[in-house]
Design an enzyme around this catalytic site. Structure first.
Site, PDB file in Angstrom:
ATOM      1  N   ASP A 131       0.846  -1.201   0.000  1.00  0.00           N
ATOM      2  CA  ASP A 131       0.000   0.000   0.000  1.00  0.00           C
ATOM      3  C   ASP A 131       0.878   1.247   0.000  1.00  0.00           C
ATOM      4  OD1 ASP A 131      -2.349   1.460  -0.042  1.00  0.00           O
ATOM      5  OD2 ASP A 131      -2.537   1.493   2.135  1.00  0.00           O
ATOM      6  N   ALA A 135       0.752   9.384   0.926  1.00  0.00           N
ATOM      7  CA  ALA A 135       0.204   9.589   2.274  1.00  0.00           C
ATOM      8  C   ALA A 135       0.862   8.686   3.296  1.00  0.00           C
ATOM      9  CB  ALA A 135      -1.305   9.352   2.255  1.00  0.00           C
TER      10      ALA A 135
END
Length: 894
Positions: A131, A135
């Site tokens: 992932d 961010a």
């Protein structure tokens, strides 16, 4: 939970929330530090599957230790709810730092390189992030990126069929979803196919694209549109959006974004190497690049092209040094640049991979020896660039593709093969060798053969293989080269086998005096069987020399090495083997730099493929204070030996001496990756980090990575940093566990006594300081007797004598140290730098301050740094003096 206490953690504030739970800032009341707490949320705490996943996340994270990956401290329980504590990173997420039109190239490389390095470390441990997105990357206050939320990482062997849906924008993936965030996911993730490290490489490609352009490569008006773009669309190139970017960078990014996993770089290390090569080519470290920046390039040529054009011009007129230098720490990523820079250079690059032993496991040394002999014979052929044995042996027993080998080593061709040594009792031994020459680009087998014969024919086999390879590569052998190929090192096969056993031990990485002595014994046995074995004499000479230099020998050891060299000279004074050995003997045995350089310059014409020649020249030039020339020679050596941990270590040392701490750290990391069981790179990386950022805690953290090696040198270095923190009890406990009785190396013993004395003085334990000084003085005087040209023991004995109150002896020895220090501007200069400490121990503060003020940064690796002055208790006697405070505020007084 704000203000509450969880175990011994006081919750300060909420940092973030996601499907897996809440993340808080907390204070560890025991260790007095701030941490990040990740707590499983109430709505999923009762789900055994999710709790298991949380535990798996923690276990994966706990195995990672990298400065660009957030550190996990512990996994704990609060009742039935598990939580983990992590490093608290003060900074901003990367997605908030990307400008609308993308970053400038320097800012991009300063972030992308450590990110690729961090992924490489995780992937080597078989951990995939799954992932990766801006961010999940924080940039701290020093500008260093930190990858967060490896909570979705999974060991590559695992599978998980319970996750079904896609998270589109939520920073933390909801439970029950495909692991990942769609705009940054790989095609195989979106299609629920098996995922490995190459999926992270795709995500990294998206992030790099966005960092460079300010735009994502795959866009759409809806979730499904974005997913479709990832699966089907080919994005615009980064150079289409920003024409000033170098095309080579576009190749790096677009390569990461290939739809098929097999078409992408097969490792994050490859991406890292490409980025690093590009950074080197654009670095202001190059004189040519500095000149380019001072004068705008001609119209119509992008900025990146000018250094390449200048390098090409140099190559045309015969210089060629710059493009060799630009290839840097590993040859592979800059291979394309070298070819552009010097298209008329006829040299072809080849690596001889370790031949596979198909016989008895005890014969492994024979297969390795055969590989080295073939490498050596090929290295004598003009027009052929041959990667050294050290770098090629890194691939022994590893399942890597030839394309990856070619990429990492910067070679166009690979020679590999098998060898079987068949022993038939009293009957003659036979060998079977099956070599094959392969072109890396298309995996084409250009030539292969099989040799069956008696063991005595092994030299003819080696020669024939080298000759056939040259022929296949359209290289015409000159008469002297053919004669060299036909040479037999010995007629005695038992001597040859014994010699190969010695070489196998001698070639082990790191300094190990026990190995050196075993190798010496085997070389001597080989010479007893054949007194005319030239290479055995040169290797015996080198082994004695290294034993002497390392502190485990004496004057007699040096003399034995000189005698072995004299025997070699009597056999063949003009042999390249003898010339190189003689160069090192002049350098390390007698510190005769000019004679050593003359030998190496002679050798580089005879053996242009021997990395030991530019390596030796680099070390000499460095001691002469010529750091720029030394760097050029080190990079030339790395061109032929890109996987040599020792070369990367010394490249880092040289960069540190030039205060180029970031580049030095990257080279230390490369050395550690190649030789993780060595200690010197960790010791020096800790020093570099302290010089750079002034944090004893960070240095101790680096040294803690090699606690399992139980090294006295590491312990002594940790003692220093504990003393900087005034943690004297911890320092004493650590030092006691590595007492001099446990160490037989005299130089290490000397350092141990000095550490004991300094610690005792810091604790105001006069009796212990006197005892350590007395024992240290006697030992160090014996070292001086055997090594009268080493400056550091003279400075050290002066400190012992100063504590013992022997003022005149201390000053006499200090004077000798300072005279010797003038002859070595890289190592011995440290003796001059630490001279003020002797005067301070004698109570002569004015003299100490005068010397400190006169000691300026001149490229010395062991100079006193500003951060040492700030924290070292040895300078406590000067802290109230305004002159001392002024020195600390100066850029770097030492």
């Amino acid at each position: 939970m704000i203000g509450q206490t969880l175990a011994h953690y006081r919750i300060v504030r909420l940092l973030g929330e996601g499907g897996m739970g809440l993340v808080y800032e907390a204070e560890d009341t025991r260790l007095k530090r701030r941490v990040a707490l990740k707590v499983l949320s109430d709505r999923v705490a009762g789900n055994p599957g999710l709790k298991e996943r949380f535990q798996r996340e923690a276990e994966s994270l706990a195995t990672l230790n990298h400065p660009n990956i957030v550190t996990v401290y512990s996994v704990e329980l609060n009742g039935e709810v598990p939580f983990l504590t992590m490093e608290l990173v003060e900074g901003r997420p990367l997605n908030e730092l990307i400008p609308a039109k993308g970053m400038d190239l320097d800012s991009f490389l300063n972030l992308a390189l450590p990110l690729a390095e961090a992924l490489s470390t995780a992937h080597e441990m078989k951990i995939v992030h799954r992932d990766l997105k801006p961010a999940n990357i924080l940039v701290d206050q020093q500008g260093r990126p930190k990858i967060l939320d490896f909570g979705l990482a999974k060991l590559t062997e695992e599978t998980d069929t319970t996750l079904q849906t896609v998270a589109m924008s939520n920073p933390l993936t909801e439970e029950g979803s495909i692991v990942g965030t769609a705009p940054y996911m790989s095609p195989e993730q979106l299609e629920s196919k098996p995922v490995d490290a190459r999926s992270d490489i795709f995500s990294l490609g998206i992030i790099m694209y966005e960092m460079l352009t300010g735009e994502r490569p795959f866009q759409g008006d809806s979730s499904m549109a974005v997913m479709s773009a990832v699966l089907k669309d080919t994005p615009l190139r980064v150079t289409d959006l920003k024409s000033e970017l170098p095309p080579h960078l576009d190749l790096i990014v677009s390569g990461c974004l290939e739809k098929k996993v097999d078409d992408r770089p097969q490792s994050a290390k490859g991406v890292r190497n490409n980025l690093r090569a590009l950074q080197r080519d654009l670095s202001s470290d190059s004189v040519l690049e500095s000149a380019y920046r001072a004068k705008p390039p001609a119209r119509g040529k992008p900025a990146w092209m000018m250094p390449v054009l200048v390098a090409a011009a140099l190559a045309i007129v015969g210089g060629g040094a710059w493009w060799l230098m630009s290839r840097g720490e590993t040859a592979a990523p800059a291979q394309e640049q070298a070819q552009v820079a010097a298209p008329q250079d006829p040299r072809k690059m080849i690596a001889v991979l370790p031949f596979e032993n198909l016989g008895d496991s005890q014969d492994e040394y024979f297969a390795d020896g055969l590989t080295e002999e073939i490498t050596s014979r090929l290295a004598g052929i003009n027009g052929l660039g041959v990667i050294s044995r050290t770098s090629a042996m890194q691939y022994k027993g590893k399942a890597v593709s030839l394309q990856e080998v070619g990429h990492e080593l910067g070679v166009e061709y690979v020679l590999e093969g098998t060898v079987r040594w068949q022993k038939n009792g009293d009957a003659p031994s036979r060998i079977r060798v099956t070599p094959q020459l392969i072109r890396v680009a298309d995996d084409t087998h250009l030539w292969s053969s099989r040799y069956d014969g008696l063991l005595e024919e092994i030299f003819s086999v080696q020669s024939d293989i080298a000759e056939k390879v040259a022929g296949e590569l359209n290289i015409t052998l000159l008469a002297p080269e053919k004669e060299a190929l036909a040479l037999r090192p010995t007629e005695n096969m038992e001597a040859y086998q014994t010699f190969l056993l010695g070489k196998e031990i001698w070639n082990q990485p790191g300094y190990n005096s026990s190995n050196f002595r075993r190798a010496i014994s085997l070389f001597q046995q080989a010479l007893d069987l054949d007194p005319d074995f030239l290479e055995a004499w040169t290797e015996l000479s080198s082994a004695y020399l290294m034993l002497y230099v390392g502190g485990d020998g004496n004057r007699e050891t040096l003399e034995l090495g000189a005698q072995a060299l004299a025997r070699a000279e009597a056999l063949a004074p003009d042999s390249p083997l003898v010339i190189v050995a003689r160069g090192y003997f002049h350098y390390l045995g007698h510190f005769d730099y000019e004679r050593a350089l003359a030998e190496f310059r002679r050798a580089e014409k005879l053996v242009p493929n021997d990395p030991m020649v530019p390596e030796g020249m680099a070390y000499i030039l460095r001691r002469m204070g010529k750091l720029e020339e030394a760097l050029e020679q080190l990079r030339r050596a790395l061109l032929l030996d890109p996987n040599n941990a020792h070369l990367h270590l010394h490249l880092a040392h040289t960069l540190n001496a030039r205060d180029q701490y970031a580049l030095a750290e990257a080279s230390y990391d490369r050395s550690i990756a190649l030789f993780p069981d060595g200690t010197e790179a960790y010791l020096s990386k800790a020093k570099n980090a302290f010089d750079w950022r002034g944090s004893p805690e960070e240095a101790l953290s680096i040294l803690g990575q090699v606690d399992h090696l139980a090294s006295p040198q590491v312990a002594e270095s940790k003692v220093r940093f504990l003393m900087y923190l005034r943690q004297y009890d911890d320092a004493a406990e650590l030092l006691a566990s590595y007492s001099p009785a446990n160490n037989q190396n005299r130089l290490a013993l000397m350092r141990s006594y000095q550490a004991q004395m300094d610690l005792a003085l810091a604790r105001d334990d006069r009796q212990a300081a006197l005892a350590a000084a007395q024992a240290g003085r006697a030992l160090t005087l014996s070292i001086i007797t055997d090594q009268p040209r080493q400056a550091v023991p003279f400075t050290t004995v002066a400190t012992f004598e100063a504590v013992l109150g022997e003022r005149q002896a201390a000053l006499d020895h200090l004077q000798t140290a300072m005279e010797l220090g003038q002859t070595d501007h890289f190592y011995f200069c440290g003796a001059i730098a630490w001279a003020p400490a002797v005067y301070l121990l004698l109570g002569e503060k004015d003299e100490a301050l005068d010397l400190l003020a006169a000691t300026q940064d001149n490229g010395c690796f062991w100079d006193i740094h500003r951060n040492d002055l700030k924290l070292d208790p040895r300078w406590d006697g000067l802290r109230d003096d305004p002159r001392f405070q002024a020195l600390i505020k100066s850029k770097n007084p030492g």
